[in-house]
Write a protein that holds these residues in place. Sequence first.
Motif, short mmCIF file in Angstrom:
data_model
loop_
_atom_site.label_atom_id
_atom_site.label_comp_id
_atom_site.label_asym_id
_atom_site.label_seq_id
_atom_site.Cartn_x
_atom_site.Cartn_y
_atom_site.Cartn_z
N ILE A 267 21.23 9.00 9.78
CA ILE A 267 19.71 9.75 9.54
C ILE A 267 19.75 10.99 9.90
N LYS A 268 19.65 11.85 9.23
CA LYS A 268 19.78 13.33 9.26
C LYS A 268 18.64 14.09 9.93
N ASP A 269 17.22 13.53 9.45
CA ASP A 269 16.12 14.08 9.92
C ASP A 269 15.12 12.70 10.56
N TRP A 270 15.22 12.39 11.55
CA TRP A 270 14.40 11.27 11.84
C TRP A 270 12.87 11.55 11.92
N ASP A 271 12.58 12.73 12.47
CA ASP A 271 11.15 13.00 12.24
C ASP A 271 10.54 12.83 10.98
N GLY A 272 11.28 13.55 10.06
CA GLY A 272 10.90 13.59 8.83
C GLY A 272 10.88 11.99 8.16
N LEU A 273 11.93 11.40 8.32
CA LEU A 273 12.16 9.89 7.78
C LEU A 273 10.78 9.17 8.49
N ARG A 274 10.58 9.40 9.77
CA ARG A 274 9.43 8.49 10.04
C ARG A 274 8.15 8.84 9.75
N GLU A 275 7.77 10.27 9.38
CA GLU A 275 6.67 10.79 8.83
C GLU A 275 6.82 10.24 7.20
N ALA A 276 7.73 10.10 6.79
CA ALA A 276 7.61 9.76 5.09
C ALA A 276 7.30 8.19 5.10
N GLY A 277 7.63 7.44 6.23
CA GLY A 277 7.33 5.86 6.04
C GLY A 277 6.16 5.75 6.88
N GLU A 278 5.54 6.63 7.53
CA GLU A 278 4.31 6.27 8.43
C GLU A 278 4.88 5.19 9.55
N PHE A 279 6.11 5.47 10.08
CA PHE A 279 6.60 4.45 10.92
C PHE A 279 6.36 4.51 12.26
N ASP A 280 5.67 3.45 12.80
CA ASP A 280 5.13 3.20 14.20
C ASP A 280 5.74 2.13 14.76
N PRO A 281 6.88 2.02 15.72
CA PRO A 281 7.56 0.89 16.03
C PRO A 281 6.62 -0.11 16.94
N THR A 282 5.55 0.31 17.13
CA THR A 282 4.55 -0.75 17.94
C THR A 282 4.98 -2.12 17.60
N PHE A 283 4.85 -2.41 16.29
CA PHE A 283 4.92 -3.68 15.71
C PHE A 283 6.10 -4.48 16.03
N LEU A 284 7.14 -3.71 16.63
CA LEU A 284 8.61 -4.38 17.00
C LEU A 284 8.36 -4.74 18.31
N HIS A 285 7.53 -4.37 19.18
CA HIS A 285 7.28 -4.85 20.42
C HIS A 285 8.42 -4.74 21.47
N ARG B 10 0.88 -1.21 -0.13
CA ARG B 10 -0.10 -0.14 -0.11
C ARG B 10 0.79 1.20 0.09
N ARG B 11 2.11 1.19 0.46
CA ARG B 11 2.88 2.39 0.20
C ARG B 11 3.47 2.56 -0.93
N GLU B 12 3.80 4.03 -1.44
CA GLU B 12 4.55 4.22 -2.42
C GLU B 12 6.00 4.12 -2.14
N ALA B 13 6.84 4.11 -3.16
CA ALA B 13 8.22 3.80 -3.07
C ALA B 13 9.12 4.66 -2.08
N TYR B 14 8.52 5.96 -1.96
CA TYR B 14 9.34 6.71 -1.16
C TYR B 14 8.84 6.22 0.36
N GLY B 15 7.88 5.98 0.72
CA GLY B 15 7.36 5.69 1.94
C GLY B 15 7.85 4.26 2.11
N ARG B 16 7.84 3.28 1.40
CA ARG B 16 8.50 1.89 1.57
C ARG B 16 9.84 1.75 2.06
N ILE B 17 10.57 2.52 1.48
CA ILE B 17 12.20 2.65 1.49
C ILE B 17 12.13 3.30 2.94
N ALA B 18 11.61 4.55 2.95
CA ALA B 18 11.73 5.04 4.57
C ALA B 18 11.09 4.29 5.71
#
Length: 211
Positions: free
Chosen positions: A187-205, A116-124
């Motif tokens: 990682i130069k901009d963690w918040d920006g990278l996390r937003e680009a990938g819609e990253f929520d670390p919950t799944f890593l528990h 479901r994510r575009e390439a930019y989000g997938r890699i981020a």
Amino acid sequence: TLRVLRPRQDIVRDQDRPSQCCLILDGFAFRYKALGDGKRQILSFHIPGDMPDLQSLHLEVMDHSLATLATSKVALIPHDTVRAFIRAHPRIGDVFWRDTLIDAAVFREWVTNVGRREAYGRIAHLLCELFVRLRAVGLTNGDSYPLPIPQAELADATGLSTVHVNRTMQELRGDGLIKTNKASVVIKDWDGLREAGEFDPTFLHLRKQAA
């Protein structure tokens, strides 16, 4: 049994009937499925501390392959030894059960990422996941971490072509989110990278990170 394996060497193959589990002590590994036309899909990456084939304790036949990405040191532990250890220490069995459940959570996230994510989000998203996992076991250096994953493997993990991966990495660098060296990422901009990938670390528990 300890073994040092070359890059891109299979540890266990699809349709094998293994009699031992693998513990990654050093290096990187990946799970993959190969198709009849030579294409493959990488299903997950594995770092030191991972036991990526615990399921072989209960599933007789492998339905995928496990291989190294870089020169890796692995411990091969006989199934009978693991079973005896679990019987003697039931709480360790609980830990292994939790580990397999986290594997399932990672698979769900990867299905969502590729589907479901575009390439930019997938890699981020993938870059965020690797950073958080490596930081948890003390293998990051500030905002930098090792990334011995060639673009061909990144492509097979994200369902993209190598050209598309190359272009997307350039975009991430151009937007100031990351900097890449030969085999590492900063990682130069963690918040920006996390937003680009819609990253929520919950799944890593993750419960805690290494000192």
